[in-house]
Design a protein around this motif. Structure first.
Motif, PDB file in Angstrom:
ATOM      1  N   LEU A 134      41.926  42.198  37.306  1.00 30.12           N
ATOM      2  CA  LEU A 134      41.084  41.123  37.628  1.00 30.12           C
ATOM      3  C   LEU A 134      39.768  41.122  36.745  1.00 30.12           C
ATOM      4  CD1 LEU A 134      41.645  40.839  41.558  1.00 30.12           C
ATOM      5  CD2 LEU A 134      42.679  39.403  39.820  1.00 30.12           C
ATOM      6  N   PRO A 135      39.230  40.015  36.447  1.00 25.73           N
ATOM      7  CA  PRO A 135      38.080  39.558  35.715  1.00 25.73           C
ATOM      8  C   PRO A 135      36.851  39.910  36.652  1.00 25.73           C
ATOM      9  CG  PRO A 135      39.070  37.595  35.892  1.00 25.73           C
ATOM     10  CD  PRO A 135      40.213  38.533  36.359  1.00 25.73           C
ATOM     11  N   VAL A 136      36.730  40.804  37.298  1.00 25.19           N
ATOM     12  CA  VAL A 136      35.527  41.045  38.130  1.00 25.19           C
ATOM     13  C   VAL A 136      34.451  41.570  37.210  1.00 25.19           C
ATOM     14  CG1 VAL A 136      36.893  41.551  40.100  1.00 25.19           C
ATOM     15  CG2 VAL A 136      36.173  43.151  38.734  1.00 25.19           C
ATOM     16  N   SER A 137      33.096  41.150  37.531  1.00 21.53           N
ATOM     17  CA  SER A 137      32.130  41.484  36.946  1.00 21.53           C
ATOM     18  C   SER A 137      31.106  42.366  37.424  1.00 21.53           C
ATOM     19  CB  SER A 137      31.150  40.018  36.546  1.00 21.53           C
ATOM     20  OG  SER A 137      30.747  39.536  37.913  1.00 21.53           O
ATOM     21  N   ILE A 138      30.139  43.038  36.931  1.00 24.11           N
ATOM     22  CA  ILE A 138      29.212  44.248  37.728  1.00 24.11           C
ATOM     23  C   ILE A 138      28.445  43.103  38.711  1.00 24.11           C
ATOM     24  CG2 ILE A 138      27.440  43.766  36.012  1.00 24.11           C
ATOM     25  CD1 ILE A 138      28.564  46.809  37.924  1.00 24.11           C
ATOM     26  N   TYR A 148      30.278  42.733  41.755  1.00 28.61           N
ATOM     27  CA  TYR A 148      30.246  44.025  42.403  1.00 28.61           C
ATOM     28  C   TYR A 148      28.879  44.390  43.110  1.00 28.61           C
ATOM     29  CZ  TYR A 148      30.106  49.135  43.046  1.00 28.61           C
ATOM     30  OH  TYR A 148      29.845  50.476  43.926  1.00 28.61           O
ATOM     31  N   LEU A 149      28.141  43.935  42.402  1.00 25.10           N
ATOM     32  CA  LEU A 149      26.380  44.115  43.021  1.00 25.10           C
ATOM     33  C   LEU A 149      26.414  43.250  44.292  1.00 25.10           C
ATOM     34  CD1 LEU A 149      24.440  44.726  40.108  1.00 25.10           C
ATOM     35  CD2 LEU A 149      25.235  46.360  41.595  1.00 25.10           C
ATOM     36  N   THR A 150      26.882  41.980  44.444  1.00 23.02           N
ATOM     37  CA  THR A 150      26.677  41.013  45.771  1.00 23.02           C
ATOM     38  C   THR A 150      27.681  41.735  46.562  1.00 23.02           C
ATOM     39  OG1 THR A 150      26.517  39.331  43.804  1.00 23.02           O
ATOM     40  CG2 THR A 150      27.660  38.754  46.262  1.00 23.02           C
ATOM     41  N   LEU A 151      28.725  42.345  46.370  1.00 21.99           N
ATOM     42  CA  LEU A 151      29.659  42.941  47.307  1.00 21.99           C
ATOM     43  C   LEU A 151      28.830  44.172  47.972  1.00 21.99           C
ATOM     44  CD1 LEU A 151      32.172  43.372  48.849  1.00 21.99           C
ATOM     45  CD2 LEU A 151      33.092  44.818  47.131  1.00 21.99           C
ATOM     46  N   TYR A 205      38.353  40.208  53.470  1.00 17.45           N
ATOM     47  CA  TYR A 205      37.876  38.977  53.375  1.00 17.45           C
ATOM     48  C   TYR A 205      36.512  38.655  52.498  1.00 17.45           C
ATOM     49  CZ  TYR A 205      41.853  37.355  56.201  1.00 17.45           C
ATOM     50  OH  TYR A 205      43.087  37.160  56.597  1.00 17.45           O
ATOM     51  N   VAL A 206      35.758  39.452  52.820  1.00 18.32           N
ATOM     52  CA  VAL A 206      34.404  39.312  52.088  1.00 18.32           C
ATOM     53  C   VAL A 206      34.455  39.626  50.636  1.00 18.32           C
ATOM     54  CG1 VAL A 206      31.885  40.269  51.936  1.00 18.32           C
ATOM     55  CG2 VAL A 206      32.884  39.496  54.125  1.00 18.32           C
ATOM     56  N   SER A 207      35.196  40.662  50.269  1.00 18.23           N
ATOM     57  CA  SER A 207      35.473  41.076  48.813  1.00 18.23           C
ATOM     58  C   SER A 207      36.309  40.250  48.075  1.00 18.23           C
ATOM     59  CB  SER A 207      35.801  42.746  48.825  1.00 18.23           C
ATOM     60  OG  SER A 207      37.015  42.636  49.367  1.00 18.23           O
ATOM     61  N   ARG A 208      37.269  39.789  48.667  1.00 17.02           N
ATOM     62  CA  ARG A 208      38.203  38.834  48.099  1.00 17.02           C
ATOM     63  C   ARG A 208      37.382  37.424  47.933  1.00 17.02           C
ATOM     64  NH1 ARG A 208      43.602  36.183  50.726  1.00 17.02           N
ATOM     65  NH2 ARG A 208      41.766  34.697  51.622  1.00 17.02           N
ATOM     66  N   SER A 209      36.617  36.975  48.799  1.00 13.00           N
ATOM     67  CA  SER A 209      35.849  35.919  48.506  1.00 13.00           C
ATOM     68  C   SER A 209      34.843  36.020  47.334  1.00 13.00           C
ATOM     69  CB  SER A 209      35.212  35.348  49.868  1.00 13.00           C
ATOM     70  OG  SER A 209      34.093  36.096  50.197  1.00 13.00           O
ATOM     71  N   LEU A 267      34.888  38.535  44.545  1.00 11.02           N
ATOM     72  CA  LEU A 267      35.597  38.987  43.558  1.00 11.02           C
ATOM     73  C   LEU A 267      36.545  38.396  42.795  1.00 11.02           C
ATOM     74  CD1 LEU A 267      35.811  42.962  44.550  1.00 11.02           C
ATOM     75  CD2 LEU A 267      33.983  41.711  43.400  1.00 11.02           C
ATOM     76  N   CYS A 268      37.210  37.419  43.748  1.00 10.71           N
ATOM     77  CA  CYS A 268      38.398  36.472  43.164  1.00 10.71           C
ATOM     78  C   CYS A 268      37.486  35.154  42.556  1.00 10.71           C
ATOM     79  CB  CYS A 268      39.530  36.177  44.233  1.00 10.71           C
ATOM     80  SG  CYS A 268      40.466  37.632  44.375  1.00 10.71           S
ATOM     81  N   LYS A 269      37.573  34.542  41.620  1.00 14.54           N
ATOM     82  CA  LYS A 269      37.105  33.362  41.064  1.00 14.54           C
ATOM     83  C   LYS A 269      38.004  32.276  41.350  1.00 14.54           C
ATOM     84  CE  LYS A 269      34.592  35.981  37.235  1.00 14.54           C
ATOM     85  NZ  LYS A 269      35.258  37.366  37.829  1.00 14.54           N
ATOM     86  N   HIS A 270      39.389  32.412  41.456  1.00 12.42           N
ATOM     87  CA  HIS A 270      40.136  31.400  41.577  1.00 12.42           C
ATOM     88  C   HIS A 270      41.272  31.848  42.584  1.00 12.42           C
ATOM     89  CE1 HIS A 270      38.585  29.361  38.175  1.00 12.42           C
ATOM     90  NE2 HIS A 270      38.640  30.501  37.431  1.00 12.42           N
ATOM     91  N   GLU A 271      41.998  30.607  43.017  1.00 10.13           N
ATOM     92  CA  GLU A 271      42.996  31.140  44.279  1.00 10.13           C
ATOM     93  C   GLU A 271      44.216  31.938  43.765  1.00 10.13           C
ATOM     94  OE1 GLU A 271      44.165  27.730  46.647  1.00 10.13           O
ATOM     95  OE2 GLU A 271      42.216  27.289  47.097  1.00 10.13           O
ATOM     96  N   ASN A 272      44.398  31.586  42.389  1.00 13.65           N
ATOM     97  CA  ASN A 272      45.436  32.261  41.655  1.00 13.65           C
ATOM     98  C   ASN A 272      45.452  33.561  41.341  1.00 13.65           C
ATOM     99  OD1 ASN A 272      43.894  32.120  39.713  1.00 13.65           O
ATOM    100  ND2 ASN A 272      45.164  31.095  38.245  1.00 13.65           N
ATOM    101  N   GLN A 273      44.196  34.189  41.690  1.00 15.25           N
ATOM    102  CA  GLN A 273      44.029  35.697  41.790  1.00 15.25           C
ATOM    103  C   GLN A 273      44.365  36.233  43.121  1.00 15.25           C
ATOM    104  OE1 GLN A 273      39.960  35.705  40.430  1.00 15.25           O
ATOM    105  NE2 GLN A 273      40.577  35.610  38.140  1.00 15.25           N
ATOM    106  N   PHE A 274      44.514  35.583  44.064  1.00 16.05           N
ATOM    107  CA  PHE A 274      44.656  36.207  45.479  1.00 16.05           C
ATOM    108  C   PHE A 274      45.639  36.993  45.381  1.00 16.05           C
ATOM    109  CE2 PHE A 274      42.351  32.713  48.205  1.00 16.05           C
ATOM    110  CZ  PHE A 274      41.125  33.128  47.426  1.00 16.05           C
ATOM    111  N   ASP A 275      47.016  36.735  44.989  1.00 11.05           N
ATOM    112  CA  ASP A 275      48.111  37.833  45.008  1.00 11.05           C
ATOM    113  C   ASP A 275      48.034  39.111  44.306  1.00 11.05           C
ATOM    114  OD1 ASP A 275      49.449  35.913  46.328  1.00 11.05           O
ATOM    115  OD2 ASP A 275      50.767  34.873  44.838  1.00 11.05           O
ATOM    116  N   VAL A 276      47.242  39.058  43.262  1.00  7.19           N
ATOM    117  CA  VAL A 276      47.078  40.164  42.492  1.00  7.19           C
ATOM    118  C   VAL A 276      45.971  41.032  43.280  1.00  7.19           C
ATOM    119  CG1 VAL A 276      46.112  41.162  40.311  1.00  7.19           C
ATOM    120  CG2 VAL A 276      47.594  39.238  40.266  1.00  7.19           C
TER     121      VAL A 276
END
Length: 76
Positions: free
Chosen positions: A13-17, A20-23, A40-44, A46-55
């Motif tokens: 996934l295209p996660v940024s630093i 990560y620091l927000t998490l 749920y907190v990390s998914r909200s 780290l995922c920028k779009h709903e289509n990334q939820f499955d991955v």
């Protein structure tokens, strides 16, 4: 442990630093009390779009539950 999780997610996934620091800030402030809340907190964060939820779901299960699930791009 969470650094390893960040790099594991970054492979898929295209996660940024910054995310990560927000998490980490959410964890420091005590917003997470169990694994379900962490999911749920990390998914909200780290995922920028709903289509990334499955991955994200597969990566989370593989990392924290040793599930050995295949990612969609690995299934032929």
């Amino acid at each position: 442990m969470f650094v390893d999780y960040f790099y594991y997610l970054k492979q898929r996934l295209p996660v940024s630093i910054t995310e990560y620091l927000t998490l980490m800030e959410a964890l420091d402030k005590g917003l997470v009390h169990n694994i379900v809340e962490f999911y749920y907190v990390s998914r909200s964060i780290l995922c920028k779009h709903e289509n990334q939820f499955d991955v994200y779901d597969i990566a989370f299960a593989n990392f924290f539950k040793n599930a050995a699930l295949k990612f969609p791009d690995e299934i032929k």
